[in-house]
Design a protein around this motif. Structure first.
Motif, PDB file in Angstrom:
ATOM      1  N   PHE A  37       0.815  -1.216   0.000  1.00 65.63           N
ATOM      2  CA  PHE A  37       0.000   0.000   0.000  1.00 65.63           C
ATOM      3  C   PHE A  37       0.853   1.273   0.000  1.00 65.63           C
ATOM      4  CE2 PHE A  37      -2.439  -3.466   1.752  1.00 65.63           C
ATOM      5  CZ  PHE A  37      -3.582  -3.429   0.966  1.00 65.63           C
ATOM      6  N   LEU A  38       2.052   1.143  -0.579  1.00 67.13           N
ATOM      7  CA  LEU A  38       2.875   2.318  -0.814  1.00 67.13           C
ATOM      8  C   LEU A  38       2.434   2.962  -2.127  1.00 67.13           C
ATOM      9  CD1 LEU A  38       6.433   1.010   0.120  1.00 67.13           C
ATOM     10  CD2 LEU A  38       5.101   2.725   1.369  1.00 67.13           C
ATOM     11  N   PRO A  39       2.593   4.241  -2.277  1.00 64.61           N
ATOM     12  CA  PRO A  39       2.252   4.886  -3.548  1.00 64.61           C
ATOM     13  C   PRO A  39       3.071   4.309  -4.697  1.00 64.61           C
ATOM     14  CG  PRO A  39       2.586   6.522  -1.819  1.00 64.61           C
ATOM     15  CD  PRO A  39       3.034   5.215  -1.254  1.00 64.61           C
ATOM     16  N   ASP A  40       2.435   4.119  -5.844  1.00 66.97           N
ATOM     17  CA  ASP A  40       3.113   3.615  -7.036  1.00 66.97           C
ATOM     18  C   ASP A  40       3.766   4.794  -7.745  1.00 66.97           C
ATOM     19  OD1 ASP A  40       4.018   2.468  -9.306  1.00 66.97           O
ATOM     20  OD2 ASP A  40       2.096   1.600  -9.946  1.00 66.97           O
ATOM     21  N   LEU A  41       5.073   4.870  -7.665  1.00 64.45           N
ATOM     22  CA  LEU A  41       5.799   6.013  -8.215  1.00 64.45           C
ATOM     23  C   LEU A  41       5.774   6.024  -9.743  1.00 64.45           C
ATOM     24  CD1 LEU A  41       8.913   6.039  -5.818  1.00 64.45           C
ATOM     25  CD2 LEU A  41       6.794   7.360  -5.637  1.00 64.45           C
ATOM     26  N   ASN A  42       5.442   4.885 -10.360  1.00 61.73           N
ATOM     27  CA  ASN A  42       5.422   4.807 -11.818  1.00 61.73           C
ATOM     28  C   ASN A  42       4.024   5.038 -12.399  1.00 61.73           C
ATOM     29  OD1 ASN A  42       8.201   4.132 -12.044  1.00 61.73           O
ATOM     30  ND2 ASN A  42       7.698   2.032 -11.387  1.00 61.73           N
ATOM     31  N   SER A  43       3.039   5.185 -11.507  1.00 59.77           N
ATOM     32  CA  SER A  43       1.658   5.356 -11.982  1.00 59.77           C
ATOM     33  C   SER A  43       1.437   6.781 -12.489  1.00 59.77           C
ATOM     34  CB  SER A  43       0.680   5.038 -10.847  1.00 59.77           C
ATOM     35  OG  SER A  43      -0.642   5.293 -11.270  1.00 59.77           O
ATOM     36  N   MET A  44       0.695   6.870 -13.614  1.00 62.19           N
ATOM     37  CA  MET A  44       0.364   8.173 -14.179  1.00 62.19           C
ATOM     38  C   MET A  44      -0.941   8.719 -13.591  1.00 62.19           C
ATOM     39  SD  MET A  44       2.895   8.678 -16.155  1.00 62.19           S
ATOM     40  CE  MET A  44       2.339  10.081 -17.136  1.00 62.19           C
ATOM     41  N   GLU A  45      -1.661   7.844 -12.867  1.00 64.00           N
ATOM     42  CA  GLU A  45      -2.931   8.251 -12.279  1.00 64.00           C
ATOM     43  C   GLU A  45      -2.714   8.874 -10.897  1.00 64.00           C
ATOM     44  OE1 GLU A  45      -5.483   4.910 -12.147  1.00 64.00           O
ATOM     45  OE2 GLU A  45      -5.389   4.515 -14.321  1.00 64.00           O
ATOM     46  N   GLU A  46      -3.614   9.759 -10.540  1.00 66.17           N
ATOM     47  CA  GLU A  46      -3.547  10.380  -9.221  1.00 66.17           C
ATOM     48  C   GLU A  46      -3.910   9.356  -8.148  1.00 66.17           C
ATOM     49  OE1 GLU A  46      -5.359  14.170  -6.741  1.00 66.17           O
ATOM     50  OE2 GLU A  46      -5.931  13.847  -8.840  1.00 66.17           O
ATOM     51  N   GLN A  47      -3.122   9.304  -7.078  1.00 71.45           N
ATOM     52  CA  GLN A  47      -3.325   8.313  -6.020  1.00 71.45           C
ATOM     53  C   GLN A  47      -3.753   8.991  -4.724  1.00 71.45           C
ATOM     54  OE1 GLN A  47      -0.187   5.116  -6.032  1.00 71.45           O
ATOM     55  NE2 GLN A  47       0.786   6.537  -7.467  1.00 71.45           N
ATOM     56  N   ASP A  48      -4.607   8.287  -4.012  1.00 76.82           N
ATOM     57  CA  ASP A  48      -5.075   8.799  -2.721  1.00 76.82           C
ATOM     58  C   ASP A  48      -4.073   8.378  -1.644  1.00 76.82           C
ATOM     59  OD1 ASP A  48      -6.354   9.482  -0.395  1.00 76.82           O
ATOM     60  OD2 ASP A  48      -8.332   8.783  -1.037  1.00 76.82           O
TER      61      ASP A  48
END
Length: 380
Positions: A37-48
């Protein structure tokens, strides 16, 4: 020669190492479930990120809960993502622990069998010492040690030679160490120098100097001991067995014509191996059951504050009392008291003695301990 106390010690040490490895795997699994449940640093989508932080804390708490109480005890309001993450990491942890148990048991057996190879290698050491000693002598210098009848008898033993070749045992990689031992320890030793000064030493004198080299130098000198301790983690336990086997081998050459009688690892290795495997299996596989028994009967003690070594000793003692019908209860209790003296805290002896006395009586009444036969006084 191995005795059952040595085997118990080896099992205890292996289980202690298993606990350490298991704790490490637990921490790895706990870290993994949080990392889900760490933020995905490679994701292009906004994360909560705020929700991820909450899920991370929830996943950590749920993993700890599931670890102790099972997946069925998780709060039904926990999100499916957290449940899946906890379940996967818990399954991975359990699979890892199963592999570790198998690996540690295999290593336990291998290292115990390996004592015989150590024994052969220690016997071969005297020949290597002789060879290096001889190479350091001037051509016109005579030496009693070079013609020592005991070393010659060992070198002439076809049985010993076959075993050394079959097992590929050699001191080839330790030439530097042995040269140092010869130069700094053996050549400067007063008893060795006195032997070298003799004119035509008798067979008995030849034997005595070999026994002396092993007893007072190989097994006692701090430099040589440090080498063995660094190369073998079990040296402190194995050394007394190895010393006895080595000395008995040389003493078996009662006359000049006799070849040495090679010792066996134990009087009945098949039985000892079975004991080794069973005491490990019963102790490890029934750990939770034995932990509950100890906790129930030691209400005046906080079981979580009991030293890990004491817990292991108590669980092994219970495994032995319950599953080995031929070993008298008193023998078992005495043996594990001795282990507590050697490996646990100063107060452990009294604690373990009192608790095992109570446990043995209670378990006999409940029919969980049933003894038959005259018993095995198995430490002679």
């Amino acid at each position: 020669m191995l005795n059952r106390r040595t085997l118990r010690i080896k099992v205890m040490q292996t289980i202690f190492a298993l606990h350490t490895a298991r704790e490490a795997e637990y921490n790895i699994a706990l870290a993994k479930v949080k990392d889900k449940f760490l933020p995905d640093l490679n994701s292009m989508e906004e994360q909560d990120k705020e929700q991820l932080s909450k899920d991370r804390k929830t996943a950590e708490a749920c993993f700890k809960n599931a670890f102790h109480n099972g997946m069925d005890n998780l709060d039904p309001d926990v999100t499916p993502e957290v449940v899946v993450a906890v379940s996967n990491c818990l399954t991975e942890y359990e699979n890892q622990v199963t592999d570790i148990k198998r690996s540690y048991k295999k290593r336990l057996i291998s290292e115990t069998k390996g004592i015989f190879d150590q024994y052969l290698l220690l016997l071969a050491l005297i020949s290597e010492i002789k060879r290096i000693f001889e190479s350091s002598l001037k051509s016109d210098k005579k030496s009693n040690f070079i013609s020592n009848k005991i070393v010659e008898g060992l070198n002439n033993s076809s049985e010993f030679e076959k075993l050394i070749i079959k097992k590929n045992l050699t001191w080839q990689n330790e030439q530097s160490n042995i040269r140092t031992w010869v130069k700094e320890i053996i050549k400067k030793d007063e008893s060795f120098l006195k032997y070298e000064s003799l004119t035509g030493p008798t067979f008995e004198q030849d034997l005595n100097i070999i026994l002396y080299i092993y007893k007072s130098l190989v097994f006692k000198n701090e430099t040589i001991k440090a080498y063995f301790e660094s190369s073998d983690l079990g040296w402190s336990e194995n050394s007394s067995v190895l010393k006895s086997m080595v000395l008995k081998t040389f003493k078996s050459m009662e006359e000049e014509e006799n070849e040495p009688v090679l010792m066996e690892l134990s009087k009945n290795w098949a039985d000892d191996l079975l004991f080794l495997e069973n005491i490990f299996d019963f102790s490890v596989n029934n750990e939770e059951e034995y932990k509950e028994i100890v906790a129930e009967k030691s209400k005046n003690w906080e079981i979580d504050r009991v030293a890990l070594t004491d817990k292991i000793i108590l669980e092994m003692a219970l495994a032995e009392m319950i599953n080995f019908n031929s070993i008298p209860i008193k023998v078992t209790i005495n043996e594990y008291i001795e282990l507590s003296k050697l490996y646990s805290t100063p107060k452990s002896k009294q604690f373990i003695n009192g608790l095992l006395d109570v446990l043995s009586e209670e378990l006999k009444k409940e029919g969980k301990i049933k003894k038959s036969g005259r018993g095995l006084l198995d430490n002679k």
